[in-house]
Design a protein around this motif. Structure first.
Motif, PDB file in Angstrom:
ATOM      1  N   ILE A 196      -3.993  -1.732   4.106  1.00 23.23           N
ATOM      2  CA  ILE A 196      -5.374  -2.156   4.359  1.00 23.23           C
ATOM      3  C   ILE A 196      -6.003  -2.420   2.993  1.00 23.23           C
ATOM      4  O   ILE A 196      -5.808  -1.641   2.045  1.00 23.23           O
ATOM      5  CB  ILE A 196      -6.157  -1.073   5.138  1.00 23.23           C
ATOM      6  N   THR A 197      -6.737  -3.531   2.881  1.00 27.68           N
ATOM      7  CA  THR A 197      -7.345  -3.883   1.598  1.00 27.68           C
ATOM      8  C   THR A 197      -8.676  -3.155   1.429  1.00 27.68           C
ATOM      9  O   THR A 197      -9.269  -2.661   2.398  1.00 27.68           O
ATOM     10  CB  THR A 197      -7.612  -5.392   1.487  1.00 27.68           C
ATOM     11  N   THR A 198      -9.150  -3.163   0.210  1.00 28.49           N
ATOM     12  CA  THR A 198     -10.465  -2.609  -0.088  1.00 28.49           C
ATOM     13  C   THR A 198     -11.552  -3.432   0.602  1.00 28.49           C
ATOM     14  O   THR A 198     -12.431  -2.892   1.286  1.00 28.49           O
ATOM     15  CB  THR A 198     -10.682  -2.651  -1.615  1.00 28.49           C
ATOM     16  N   PHE A 244      -1.932   2.709   4.498  1.00 28.90           N
ATOM     17  CA  PHE A 244      -2.066   2.963   3.062  1.00 28.90           C
ATOM     18  C   PHE A 244      -2.669   1.761   2.332  1.00 28.90           C
ATOM     19  O   PHE A 244      -2.746   0.649   2.868  1.00 28.90           O
ATOM     20  CB  PHE A 244      -0.746   3.399   2.428  1.00 28.90           C
ATOM     21  N   LEU A 245      -3.085   2.019   1.093  1.00 25.07           N
ATOM     22  CA  LEU A 245      -3.814   1.011   0.319  1.00 25.07           C
ATOM     23  C   LEU A 245      -2.915  -0.105  -0.189  1.00 25.07           C
ATOM     24  O   LEU A 245      -1.904   0.151  -0.834  1.00 25.07           O
ATOM     25  CB  LEU A 245      -4.492   1.679  -0.886  1.00 25.07           C
ATOM     26  N   GLU A 290      -6.968  10.606  -1.151  1.00 28.33           N
ATOM     27  CA  GLU A 290      -5.671  10.751  -1.822  1.00 28.33           C
ATOM     28  C   GLU A 290      -4.523  10.331  -0.906  1.00 28.33           C
ATOM     29  O   GLU A 290      -3.570   9.671  -1.345  1.00 28.33           O
ATOM     30  CB  GLU A 290      -5.474  12.194  -2.290  1.00 28.33           C
ATOM     31  N   ALA A 291      -4.602  10.688   0.363  1.00 22.30           N
ATOM     32  CA  ALA A 291      -3.537  10.299   1.299  1.00 22.30           C
ATOM     33  C   ALA A 291      -3.450   8.774   1.363  1.00 22.30           C
ATOM     34  O   ALA A 291      -2.364   8.189   1.265  1.00 22.30           O
ATOM     35  CB  ALA A 291      -3.811  10.884   2.689  1.00 22.30           C
ATOM     36  N   GLY A 297       1.606   5.648   0.941  1.00 21.71           N
ATOM     37  CA  GLY A 297       2.422   4.509   0.514  1.00 21.71           C
ATOM     38  C   GLY A 297       3.782   4.951  -0.005  1.00 21.71           C
ATOM     39  O   GLY A 297       4.823   4.490   0.480  1.00 21.71           O
ATOM     40  N   PRO A 298       3.803   5.852  -0.992  1.00 20.89           N
ATOM     41  CA  PRO A 298       5.101   6.343  -1.466  1.00 20.89           C
ATOM     42  C   PRO A 298       5.943   6.939  -0.336  1.00 20.89           C
ATOM     43  O   PRO A 298       7.155   6.740  -0.300  1.00 20.89           O
ATOM     44  CB  PRO A 298       4.736   7.419  -2.499  1.00 20.89           C
TER      45      PRO A 298
END
Ligand SMILES: NC(=O)N[C@@H](CC(=O)O)C(=O)O
Ligand SMILES: [Zn+2]
Ligand SMILES: [Zn+2]
Length: 346
Positions: A196-198, A244-245, A290-291, A297-298
């Protein structure tokens, strides 16, 4: 009392760095805050072979300022000619982290993308076998389909059939923009993730169209109505590990955006973490930033989270530049439309 938030150093799981003078101009904006990023392969010509990826990776590292640490995670641009063995070797050596699927003509520099999905089935089967993720620009290109429906239609017409035809294929739906996409991810198992984008956590289609046309809010997939934006915010702030980002920070010089036929892409590398902290704080979810930015992502990519941390500090509104200067002209920075109070401590 000053509010502080210390999190593992974030990564960006969807980033456009371009090449040449643009690469040199924008790379520090990402490397300042992020340890790693998935580097999109839609150069002209695209990054198609392992050799292309090795060469591009070398150009990125050569452009990195000496005092910065950053690891580019390379991707290959899937074409109907992609060789499964080339992908397998590049993935096994660690050179390539994922393969990117662009439906032909769906977005910026996607002319070499896929038209006939049967032609890439052999590659996808090899990727399922070796555990190499497929990153997907999820929009149909059928001119009959309304641009605001192209993601939802893609899920039914293309994505779900591919996932059924190639069981075990690990897929990332890139830059999710709809509640339909959120629901599809949630209804499936852990082999499906989404970035998901900012900007899609902040803007709706009104930002693009109300009070005059705003080219710097135009990207693909195009921002949708508020209900969809809100579903994305709920997913991102939920802590669900499948979201994730991926900033999709996608620089274009101002003249190419401010045009009768403006390019799609929003540049958000510089202020992404400040924007995200504001969004997560508003949702009472700062403890889950943080998640979203550093852990999920990792985990999806089966990599360890970064060992280092960064600290965000809340204070008086932070002044970001309107534009970043690059050797190919100014690039306008994403304007969230509200003051940003969080900054990354240097
Ligand atoms: N997101 C965009 O609007 N543009 C991206 C391509 C993409 O990610 O689809 C670009 O390369 O400019
Ligand atoms: Zn895309
Ligand atoms: Zn992109």
């Amino acid at each position: 009392m000053t509010q502080r938030l210390t999190i593992r150093r974030p990564d960006d799981w969807h980033l456009h760095l371009r090449d040449g003078a643009m690469l040199a101009g924008v790379l520090p904006e990402t490397a300042r805050d992020f340890a790693r990023a998935i580097i999109m392969p839609n150069l002209v010509p695209p990054v198609v072979t392992a050799q292309d990826a090795a060469d591009y990776r070398a150009r990125i590292l050569a452009a990195l300022p000496e005092d910065m640490a950053f690891t580019p995670l390379m991707t290959l641009y899937l074409t109907e000619e992609t060789d499964p063995q080339d992908v397998a070797a590049a993935h096994a050596s660690g050179l390539v982290t994922a393969v990117k699927l662009y439906p032909a003509g769906a977005t910026t520099n996607s002319a070499s993308g896929v038209t006939d999905f049967d032609k890439v089935r052999g590659v996808l089967e090899k990727m399922a076998e070796i555990g190499c993720p497929l990153c997907v620009h999820g929009e149909v290109t059928d001119p009959e389909v309304d641009i605001f429906d192209r993601e939802a239609v893609f899920i039914d017409r293309v994505l779900d059939p591919i996932r059924r035809a190639v069981p075990g294929l690990r897929v990332v739906m890139e830059h999710l923009t709809t509640a339909d996409g959120v629901d599809y991810v949630k209804a499936n198992a852990a082999d499906l993730g989404a970035t998901i984008t900012t900007h899609h956590l902040i803007i709706t289609r009104n930002h693009i169209l109300v009070g005059g046309i705003k080219p710097h809010y135009y990207c693909l997939p195009v921002a949708k109505r508020a209900r969809h934006r809100d579903a994305l915010v709920a997913a991102a702030t939920s802590g669900d590990a499948r979201f994730f980002l991926g900033t999709d920070s996608a620089p274009h010089s101002d003249p190419t955006k401010e045009s009768a036929c403006g390019c799609a892409g929003i540049f958000s590398a510089t202020n992404t973490l400040s924007c995200l902290a504001e969004v997560f704080e508003r949702e009472g979810a700062l403890d889950r930033l943080e998640a979203f930015a550093s852990l999920n992502g990792p985990a999806f990519y089966r990599l360890a989270p970064n060992a280092e941390t960064i600290t965000l500090v809340k204070g008086a509104p932070v002044a970001f530049p309107d534009k970043i200067a690059t050797g190919v002209g100014p690039v306008t920075l994403f304007d969230p439309g509200f003051p940003l109070h969080w900054r990354v401590e240097r």
